[in-house]
Design an enzyme around this catalytic site. Structure first.
Site, PDB file in Angstrom:
ATOM      1  N   ASP A   1       0.834  -1.188   0.000  1.00 28.76           N
ATOM      2  CA  ASP A   1       0.000   0.000   0.000  1.00 28.76           C
ATOM      3  C   ASP A   1       0.879   1.253   0.000  1.00 28.76           C
ATOM      4  O   ASP A   1       1.855   1.336   0.749  1.00 28.76           O
ATOM      5  CB  ASP A   1      -0.891  -0.029   1.253  1.00 28.76           C
ATOM      6  CG  ASP A   1      -1.869   1.109   1.314  1.00 28.76           C
ATOM      7  OD1 ASP A   1      -2.744   1.178   0.445  1.00 28.76           O
ATOM      8  OD2 ASP A   1      -1.766   1.930   2.253  1.00 28.76           O
TER       9      ASP A   1
ATOM     10  N   GLU B   1       1.487  -0.354  -5.094  1.00 27.10           N
ATOM     11  CA  GLU B   1       0.564   0.736  -5.387  1.00 27.10           C
ATOM     12  C   GLU B   1       1.456   1.965  -5.564  1.00 27.10           C
ATOM     13  O   GLU B   1       1.984   2.488  -4.578  1.00 27.10           O
ATOM     14  CB  GLU B   1      -0.428   0.945  -4.247  1.00 27.10           C
ATOM     15  CG  GLU B   1      -1.429   2.052  -4.538  1.00 27.10           C
ATOM     16  CD  GLU B   1      -2.342   2.338  -3.363  1.00 27.10           C
ATOM     17  OE1 GLU B   1      -3.532   2.615  -3.610  1.00 27.10           O
ATOM     18  OE2 GLU B   1      -1.881   2.300  -2.210  1.00 27.10           O
TER      19      GLU B   1
END
Length: 665
Positions: free
Chosen positions: A322, A358
């Site tokens: 993330d 990401e």
């Protein structure tokens, strides 16, 4: 250095790192975690390590740490012996974290937090999982799912297991995944997390888990059986040919901004574990109030130890990171060759795992799509946006669509790289669902309690049926067709693809594009009300992707024959079957396209895209001895008739049948 609680024949050795605490102690608790039995001083061992061997303790011991030193938050110092701190290396905690204002109280207020804090549990390590190559390979189908919402309402899963990691191993769930052709499940965070402080007063809770406290310990609500539950589920999925990828958050923690709770890293050594500005304020490259200092050697080693932990003892096949630029920031600036990113990719235990970034955060130069290095795959939001623009009907979108279908060489083909690292997706957990993209022009986040101010405003979505249409059945058909077109585009795209759980059968969040705080029917999948026709179509697309591997190939399309082939890997055609020329590519009103794929065996597949609302007759180039047939049995296509508008059709070229006389029929 070995940190955490290590069980030895002599007892438990507790070890924790802090470069600036003057005093560190371990608090021992009874078997319920309610009563503190003792506080023992840890001894400095050099290089910031403080440790103590406590004889007579064993598996199941509950504990926490306390740190003392200067308390000056304005200078990044938060030492407070009244704050019980979770071990950053805890492998298990005895209950979920729950926010309470006293966890964020100033030192001068003097309130002890032991009663509010989960206790770490010392555990003897499981026997390592036998080393096996990971199942997942680029080009497969990743199925992103929220563990709790995925099976919370599943009628076939025993009620006691619903919403847990164990439920993913249930035969009915595995059958669904196999029917859909899933290569890997990507589990949204399952490690122990805490609600943001504004949620409890609203009667809401964090449903996604992107607010971690301890990186290795699993959330007991999601995995009441601990690491063994995850390990058993990974094994069951592997037996079905399905890999497991963990979505992990190393960019921030639930300790939030200067008003947040002191739970672990902040109380041990905030200056080392978090990035600070020169004036002592926390850096906020994540939008959550703090940013983990992944360029610090101790933090870097903790990340590596966490990844090794889940590979060694649970057998997972990979990780999704993330806000991954944070992992590559050195003194605040992103570096593709950052030590942590290199260490992960080069680690003997991690190097063959799937690694997915990401590629953005909200810090300076935070958008880094295409700038990670192999073997990292990257979430491709350019793909998401360009595909949505095309099907929304935006002008000038045909060239961008072709580029995305072909693997996004403009993003991932730099420095002459021959293969794509894209993870193509149209919808993810963050944003509108696939069904909502075609039904809501604007977000509807009122239930989040922030007056609809949260979440993205530009969703590139549309309300199919809003233009004066009152026939509900006609609207439903139009929205179904748009969902089919979006799914077909995704499955026809080169490289790895990702589908979020439930999008294959029409899940809706009623326009909520930021449902992180909706641990309720807004996010729980409705298994009994799912759209079976859409689900079957998605399954057919997955089957086609397996039958015609060129769809999933990671090599960029070049328009030339591949080695050993006599037909080009792709030809881009108009609806008449003629090659697209400069005039066609530059026509802002063009919404029709044929992607004609060829493989090394001489087979051809036509992806016929009609993004116009009008019907159109498409002509495909013929070869002697071959004929075009529908590639999906449930999608009958007659090229002699106009193909419907806003549709994707697949035609595969087969050898023509012969008559009994041996002549072509």
């Amino acid at each position: 250095m070995t940190l955490g609680a290590a069980i030895t024949p002599e007892g438990i050795r507790f070890a924790v790192w802090s470069s600036s605490a003057r005093r560190l102690r371990v608090s021992l608790f009874d078997g319920t975690g309610a009563r503190e039995l003792d506080r023992l001083e840890l001894n400095p061992e050099g290089e910031g390590v403080h440790a103590l061997l406590v004889p007579g303790l064993g598996d199941g011991t509950r504990y926490g740490f306390r740190a003392d030193g200067d308390y000056a938050p304005e200078r990044g110092l938060w030492f407070d012996p009244n704050k019980l701190l979770s071990d950053p290396y805890a492998v298990e905690v005895d209950r979920p974290y729950q926010y309470h204002w006293r966890l964020a109280a100033k030192r001068s207020e003097g309130a002890d937090t032991a009663s509010l804090m989960p206790k770490a549990i010392a555990r003897s390590p499981l026997k390592p999982v036998p080393a096996k190559p990971p199942l997942f390979q680029p080009g497969g189908l990743i199925y992103e799912l929220n563990v709790r919402s995925f099976t919370r309402l599943h009628p076939d899963v025993p009620e006691a297991e619903r919403g847990t990691v164990a439920a993913l191993a249930h035969p009915a769930v595995v059958e669904h995944l196999m029917h859909l052709g899933v290569s890997a499940v990507e589990l949204m965070p399952v490690t122990a997390s805490i609600d943001e402080r504004h949620l409890p007063p609203l009667g809401l809770s964090n449903a996604w888990g992107y607010n971690p406290v301890t990186f290795m310990a699993l959330d007991r609500r999601l995995a009441p059986g601990g690491l063994k539950e995850l390990r058993d589920t990974v094994a069951a999925l592997r037996n079905a040919g399905i890999a497991t990828i963990l979505d992990l958050v190393f960019n921030h923690t639930g300790e939030s901004d200067r008003l947040g709770p002191t739970l672990s890293l902040r109380g041990l050594d905030a200056l080392a574990y978090y990035r600070h500005q020169e004036d002592g304020r926390l850096v906020n490259d994540t939008g959550t109030g703090n940013t983990v200092a992944c360029d610090h050697p101790v933090m870097r080693e903790m990340v590596l130890d966490t990844l090794r932990h889940f590979v060694r003892f649970a057998g997972v096949d990979g990780f999704r990171f993330d806000l991954a630029p944070v992992l590559g920031r050195i003194d605040g600036a992103f570096e593709p060759e950052a030590p942590l990113l290199q260490a992960i990719a080069g680690d003997p235990l991690l190097a063959d795992r799937a690694l997915i970034a990401e590629p953005w955060d909200i810090g300076p130069n935070g958008y880094q799509l295409g700038n990670f290095r192999p073997p990292y795959l990257e979430w491709n939001d350019r793909y998401r946006d360009d595909v949505r623009r095309f099907w929304r009907g935006d002008t000038g979108a045909i060239g961008s669509l072709a580029t995305r279908l072909a693997g996004s060489s403009d993003v991932f083909g730099r420095e002459g790289r021959p293969t794509t690292r894209t993870v193509n997706f149209i919808a993810a957990h963050d944003g509108m669902t696939l069904a909502d993209i075609v039904a809501y022009e604007r977000k509807h986040n009122e239930a989040n309690g922030e007056q609809n101010r949260d979440g993205h405003n530009d969703n590139l979505s549309w309300n199919n049926g809003a233009e004066g249409e009152t026939d509900e059945e006609a609207i439903a058909r139009a929205r179904f067709a748009d969902q089919c077109a979006l799914l077909a585009t995704l499955f026809a795209s080169r490289g790895t693809i990702m589908l979020t759980a439930g999008d294959e059968f029409g899940r809706t969040q009623k326009g909520n594009n930021n449902a992180y705080a909706q641990d309720n029917a807004v996010t729980w999948l409705d298994w009994t009300g799912r759209d079976r026709a859409l689900e079957q179509y998605a399954s057919s697309l997955a089957s086609l992707r397996r039958v015609f591997p060129a769809l999933a190939d990671t090599h960029f399309l070049a328009g030339e024959p591949a080695d050993g082939a006599d037909i080009p890997d792709v030809a881009w055609l108009t609806e008449t079957g003629a090659p697209l020329g400069d005039t066609d590519w530059n026509d802002p009103g063009r919404h029709r396209l044929v992607m004609l794929l060829g493989d090394t065996e001489g087979n051809r597949l036509a992806v016929v895209i009609n993004g116009d609302r009008r019907q159109c007759v498409f002509t495909l180039p013929a070869r002697d001895g071959f004929e075009w047939r529908p590639a999906i049995e449930t999608q009958p296509v007659d090229l002699a008739r106009p193909l419907p508008g806003r549709s994707v059709n697949f035609m595969i070229e087969r050898r023509a049948a012969k008559s009994r006389s041996g002549k072509g029929s």
